[in-house]
Structure formats: structure tokens, C-alpha cells
Design an enzyme around this catalytic site. Structure first.
Site, PDB file in Angstrom:
ATOM      1  N   GLN A   1      -9.329   9.701  -5.008  1.00 31.45           N
ATOM      2  CA  GLN A   1      -9.061  10.368  -3.725  1.00 31.45           C
ATOM      3  C   GLN A   1     -10.206  11.277  -3.273  1.00 31.45           C
ATOM      4  O   GLN A   1     -10.496  11.388  -2.096  1.00 31.45           O
ATOM      5  CB  GLN A   1      -7.770  11.186  -3.823  1.00 31.45           C
ATOM      6  CG  GLN A   1      -7.406  11.979  -2.582  1.00 31.45           C
ATOM      7  CD  GLN A   1      -7.037  11.119  -1.396  1.00 31.45           C
ATOM      8  OE1 GLN A   1      -5.921  10.663  -1.272  1.00 31.45           O
ATOM      9  NE2 GLN A   1      -7.988  10.877  -0.502  1.00 31.45           N
TER      10      GLN A   1
ATOM     11  N   GLU B   1     -11.449   4.825   6.788  1.00 29.38           N
ATOM     12  CA  GLU B   1     -10.232   5.428   7.349  1.00 29.38           C
ATOM     13  C   GLU B   1     -10.642   6.709   8.075  1.00 29.38           C
ATOM     14  O   GLU B   1     -10.437   7.825   7.607  1.00 29.38           O
ATOM     15  CB  GLU B   1      -9.204   5.737   6.251  1.00 29.38           C
ATOM     16  CG  GLU B   1      -7.852   6.148   6.818  1.00 29.38           C
ATOM     17  CD  GLU B   1      -6.856   6.588   5.758  1.00 29.38           C
ATOM     18  OE1 GLU B   1      -7.276   6.876   4.622  1.00 29.38           O
ATOM     19  OE2 GLU B   1      -5.659   6.665   6.073  1.00 29.38           O
TER      20      GLU B   1
ATOM     21  N   HIS C   1       1.224   5.347  -1.830  1.00 29.93           N
ATOM     22  CA  HIS C   1       0.752   6.407  -2.733  1.00 29.93           C
ATOM     23  C   HIS C   1       1.973   6.992  -3.439  1.00 29.93           C
ATOM     24  O   HIS C   1       2.568   7.961  -2.965  1.00 29.93           O
ATOM     25  CB  HIS C   1      -0.011   7.478  -1.951  1.00 29.93           C
ATOM     26  CG  HIS C   1      -1.271   6.965  -1.329  1.00 29.93           C
ATOM     27  ND1 HIS C   1      -2.514   7.212  -1.845  1.00 29.93           N
ATOM     28  CD2 HIS C   1      -1.476   6.178  -0.239  1.00 29.93           C
ATOM     29  CE1 HIS C   1      -3.442   6.618  -1.110  1.00 29.93           C
ATOM     30  NE2 HIS C   1      -2.829   5.976  -0.119  1.00 29.93           N
TER      31      HIS C   1
ATOM     32  N   HIS D   1      -9.969   1.999  -0.037  1.00 26.25           N
ATOM     33  CA  HIS D   1      -9.685   2.753   1.191  1.00 26.25           C
ATOM     34  C   HIS D   1     -10.993   2.743   1.969  1.00 26.25           C
ATOM     35  O   HIS D   1     -11.963   3.393   1.561  1.00 26.25           O
ATOM     36  CB  HIS D   1      -9.284   4.194   0.861  1.00 26.25           C
ATOM     37  CG  HIS D   1      -7.834   4.356   0.558  1.00 26.25           C
ATOM     38  ND1 HIS D   1      -7.241   3.772  -0.518  1.00 26.25           N
ATOM     39  CD2 HIS D   1      -6.841   5.038   1.218  1.00 26.25           C
ATOM     40  CE1 HIS D   1      -5.948   4.089  -0.527  1.00 26.25           C
ATOM     41  NE2 HIS D   1      -5.688   4.857   0.518  1.00 26.25           N
TER      42      HIS D   1
ATOM     43  N   HIS E   1       0.849  -1.206   0.000  1.00 19.75           N
ATOM     44  CA  HIS E   1       0.000   0.000   0.000  1.00 19.75           C
ATOM     45  C   HIS E   1       0.882   1.254   0.000  1.00 19.75           C
ATOM     46  O   HIS E   1       1.427   1.650   1.027  1.00 19.75           O
ATOM     47  CB  HIS E   1      -0.922  -0.002   1.222  1.00 19.75           C
ATOM     48  CG  HIS E   1      -1.983   1.053   1.164  1.00 19.75           C
ATOM     49  ND1 HIS E   1      -3.332   0.766   1.099  1.00 19.75           N
ATOM     50  CD2 HIS E   1      -1.902   2.406   1.152  1.00 19.75           C
ATOM     51  CE1 HIS E   1      -4.024   1.879   1.066  1.00 19.75           C
ATOM     52  NE2 HIS E   1      -3.180   2.905   1.087  1.00 19.75           N
TER      53      HIS E   1
ATOM     54  N   ASP F   1       2.378   3.214   2.923  1.00 21.40           N
ATOM     55  CA  ASP F   1       1.377   4.253   2.634  1.00 21.40           C
ATOM     56  C   ASP F   1       1.971   5.534   2.042  1.00 21.40           C
ATOM     57  O   ASP F   1       1.536   5.975   0.990  1.00 21.40           O
ATOM     58  CB  ASP F   1       0.534   4.566   3.881  1.00 21.40           C
ATOM     59  CG  ASP F   1      -0.867   5.088   3.561  1.00 21.40           C
ATOM     60  OD1 ASP F   1      -1.304   4.999   2.396  1.00 21.40           O
ATOM     61  OD2 ASP F   1      -1.539   5.573   4.489  1.00 21.40           O
TER      62      ASP F   1
HETATM   63  N1  17E Z   1      -5.152   9.297   0.918  1.00 18.31           N
HETATM   64  C1  17E Z   1      -6.015   8.708   1.772  1.00 18.31           C
HETATM   65  O1  17E Z   1      -7.228   8.763   1.538  1.00 18.31           O
HETATM   66  N2  17E Z   1      -5.551   8.079   2.854  1.00 18.31           N
HETATM   67  C2  17E Z   1      -4.255   8.013   3.099  1.00 18.31           C
HETATM   68  N3  17E Z   1      -3.824   7.383   4.187  1.00 18.31           N
HETATM   69  C3  17E Z   1      -3.345   8.635   2.220  1.00 18.31           C
HETATM   70  C4  17E Z   1      -3.831   9.259   1.130  1.00 18.31           C
HETATM   71  C5  17E Z   1      -1.892   8.561   2.506  1.00 18.31           C
HETATM   72 FE   FE2 Z   2      -3.700   4.928   1.653  1.00 17.70          FE
END
Ligand code: 17E
Ligand code: FE2
Length: 410
Positions: free
Chosen positions: A150, A211, A57, A208, A55, A307
Site C-alpha cells: 500500500q 489510480e 481489501h 493497483h 478486488h 474494493d
Molecule cells: N488502497 C488503494 O490504493 N486503493 C484503493 N482503492 C483502496 C485501497 C480501497
Molecule cells: Fe483497490
């Protein structure tokens, strides 16, 4: 080539490994050198399959502070900053940063990277650049690309069409971000959209998911149920799932039933989530990690990802997978001796399963891809932050490191 005296994945007795035509030919004790054969005698070092970052970015690596630093430390401020930085992306900018980051990762024995690339960009600049890099770098690192929306699929202009275009441009995996969508309904719709898109194009899924520290963020149950019902099952991964750290135990108990049946994978990112979660708490402050120990006990596959490397969400980072393992074991309280010894699996074999890699692992007939750490077992490697002395892919040397020498004066 003959590699002598290695401890294979914590084995107590050393073996020798013969590599021929880029493949593992023989793994046995005391192999006799053939005339003219190259010998690398390691005198008792740990050999592991290559590290995998399941994982990362890559599109945002090495942009920390551009245009501003993330001062609240929240996911949401990170997304806002990235949204600005994203407007200045060019193919050269993306390629030069990713080239640097991938080499930082290679120095630490990483040979496979699953990268989430933001596709909420009309021009798909980062996606196109990383699709090209995937090809340019394929002999050195295997890059798997997630079409990652995103700023949402339902909540972003042309979100659905951008996802479709990203798949057409060559993304390998379908992403989503249900907890960021404007409404719970949009979140569920985005998960359904991602599953349908994956089914249509025969792709993997990596979402995702939850989170956020909201104990009412429950998209994981939808992801698992859709994975189960669609038959995609272990082709689906739920990343982050940090809200699980806030769920009440009665709900978690119910949830674990469908998680088990669905056979989905989990990726936890210990550094980033200990840093960005719990930001709305005073005290007690939540740790904000998913339930790694319990998921493993439930039979679900879990890996650790890095990440970020110095981006709007995380100001530090080296790409060394020992970092997330070290942090993750602490935060998840997985510090028993056997847990530490076996924790390399979180960034090797478990991650390989998530990425659906074929022919991964040190065994006769597989590609001769492996790393040598400056330690005798993984407990020692993690304690001492052992460097990766050698990283070989298909029998070719990708990176080597000389251990630092310290002199003590007393
Ligand atoms: N974008 C997101 O939605 N969550 C993350 N942990 C990162 C980017 C790094
Ligand atoms: Fe991420």
C-alpha cells in the site's frame, strides 16, 4: 439432489440440474426424480455460477471511522488514515472483521474473493492472519491473496524484502502501486520488480495501476509491455487504471495496441473510484473510471470488484456484487438491454478468468457450485436487486435468503 426449473444464465427455457457427489451430473429438460432423491423445485428462477469479488481489501474491512473518518474522500487521505489504523492491528482484530465481511459476502452469493492485503507492515500481521483464514474458510470461500504494498515498494523502508517475505508467507499474487511511488522512475522499477518476483515464484500479478486523475500517469503501458514481453500475459491484471479516464484519445489509441497484444485483465471498482476520483476537480468533474466498454471491445477481459466494505476509502458497502454492476453500468454508460442482461459476466465468468480459476461454471462434471437469484433473468435481477435465494458450493448449501414481503395498503 435434483434442482428443477431453473433458467441457466438467462436461457429462455427452464432446465433441471442433477447434482451428485458434489458435482453437476446432468443438465437437461424434464429429468425424472429417482426414488428417494431430494428435489428442489424453483419454479423458474435464474441460476448463475457463483459471484466472484475480484478486488477486495479484506484487511481494512469494517474499520471506517477508525481512528478518524476520511473527510476529503481522497485515496491519499485514506492511505494516511489506514497507516495509523494499521499500527493497532492484531490477528484477532483482522480475523474477526474478515470473518464478518466474508459472511456478508457469502450471503450475497460470493464464493471466490481476490483480496489485496497490505504488506507494508514489518510484522505482516494482516497477511499472516488472512493466510490462516484462507485455510480455515476454504470449504466455504476461496480466498486468493495479493501481496499489496500500500505504501510502495521503492518508497517504503524494506519494501522489496517485505514483498519477498509476503510471498514466502503464502501470498498467491504479486501486487504493486506505481502511481503512489515517489517518482515515475520508482514506479517503473516497482512494476519491473513485481513482474520479476512473479516470474521467480510462478505467481499471478495484480497491480493497483494509475489510480489517480493524472493524465500523465502512464504505468499501464509498462505493465502491459512487461506482461507481453515476459510471456506472463493473461496472468497479469491491472486494477483501477482510472487515469485512463483522463488520457487523450490519441494516446489511448496507441495504448490499446499493446493492451490487446498483452492480453492482460482489468478490474474496475465503480463505487470506490466514482467516490475517490475527481476530488481535485471543480467543474467539469471527471467520472474517474477506466474505459470498460472500450477495453471489452478491444478483447481485454474486464471484471468489476467491490474494493471496500466500510473502510478508510469508502464509508458504505454491503458486499453485494449487484452494487458495483449497477453503478458500473451507469457510469460507463453500458445500459443497452443486452449489456445489462450480460453484465453478470463482469462478476462471474470474467472475474473467474482474472483469478485463473479452474473448473468454474455450470457444466457436467464441474463442482456443483452455483447461486439461485429471485428473478427469471439478470436484467430483472439487477432492476429489482434480487436476493440470492440459495448459494451452493460443491453441492453444499452455504447460504439461503427468504425474500422480503411488502404489503401495499392501497
Ligand atoms: N488502497 C488503494 O490504493 N486503493 C484503493 N482503492 C483502496 C485501497 C480501497
Ligand atoms: Fe483497490
Amino acid at each position: 439432489m435434483l434442482i428443477k426449473n431453473v433458467f441457466l444464465e438467462n436461457a429462455k427455457e427452464a432446465v433441471d440440474v442433477r447434482v451428485k457427489d458434489g458435482k453437476f451430473e446432468t443438465i437437461a429438460k424434464n429429468i425424472t426424480k429417482k426414488a428417494g432423491e431430494n428435489v428442489l423445485d424453483l419454479g423458474g428462477k435464474l441460476m448463475l455460477p457463483p459471484f466472484i469479488d475480484s478486488h477486495m481489501h479484506l484487511d481494512s474491512v469494517l474499520t471506517a471511522g477508525e481512528p478518524v473518518w476520511n473527510l476529503s474522500g481522497t485515496l491519499f487521505e485514506g492511505i494516511e488514515i489506514w497507516s495509523k489504523r494499521k499500527q493497532t492491528l492484531t490477528a484477532d482484530d483482522v480475523k474477526s472483521r474478515v470473518n464478518r465481511a466474508v459472511r456478508m459476502q457469502a450471503a450475497h452469493g460470493i464464493q471466490h474473493i481476490r483480496t489485496h492485503v497490505d504488506v507494508t507492515d514489518e510484522k505482516l500481521t494482516a497477511l499472516k492472519a488472512i493466510v490462516e483464514l484462507r485455510e480455515e474458510l476454504k470449504n466455504f470461500v476461496n480466498i486468493q491473496i495479493v501481496a499489496f504494498p500500500q505504501e510502495g515498494i521503492m518508497s517504503y523502508k524494506n519494501g522489496r524484502a517485505l514483498m519477498e517475505r509476503a510471498i514466502a508467507e503464502g501470498a498467491d499474487v504479486v501486487g504493486a502501486i506505481p502511481h503512489f511511488e515517489y517518482t515515475r522512475e520508482y514506479g517503473v522499477e516497482s512494476v519491473n520488480f513485481a513482474i520479476e518476483l512473479a516470474l521467480k515464484h510462478n505467481k499471478l500479478v495484480d497491480i493497483h495501476c494509475d489510480e489517480i486523475d493524472d493524465d500523465a500517469s502512464r504505468f499501464l503501458e509498462t505493465v502491459a509491455t512487461r506482461a507481453y514481453e515476459s510471456g506472463l500475459k493473461s496472468k497479469v491484471t491491472a486494477s483501477h487504471t482510472t487515469a485512463m479516464g483522463s488520457y487523450n484519445n490519441a494516446y489511448a489509441y496507441k495504448l490499446f495496441r499493446i493492451l490487446g497484444k498483452s492480453d492482460i485483465n482489468f478490474v474496475s471498482n465503480p463505487h470506490i473510484n466514482t467516490h475517490i476520483q475527481g476530488r481535485t476537480d471543480t467543474y467539469p468533474k471527471r467520472r474517474g473510471l477506466t474505459r470498460v466498454k472500450e477495453l471489452l471491445a478491444n478483447g481485454n477481459n474486464v471484471s468489476f470488484g467491490y474494493d471496500c466494505i466500510q473502510d478508510p476509502w469508502y464509508p458504505l458497502g454491503t458486499g453485494n456484487m449487484l452494487d458495483p454492476v449497477h453503478m458500473g453500468l451507469h457510469v460507463c454508460q453500458m445500459m443497452g438491454y443486452e449489456e445489462i442482461l450480460n453484465s453478470y459476466k463482469l462478476v462471474t465468468t470474467n472475474a473467474a478468468k482474472t483469478l485463473s480459476l479452474k473448473n468454474y461454471g455450470i457444466k457436467k462434471g464441474n463442482p456443483a457450485s452455483f447461486i439461485i437469484l429471485d428473478a427469471t433473468n439478470f436484467h430483472e435481477a439487477l432492476s429489482t436487486r434480487a436476493p440470492v435465494l440459495y448459494s451452493y458450493k460443491n453441492g453444499n448449501l452455504l447460504a439461503s435468503t427468504q425474500p422480503a414481503k411488502t404489503q401495499i395498503t392501497f
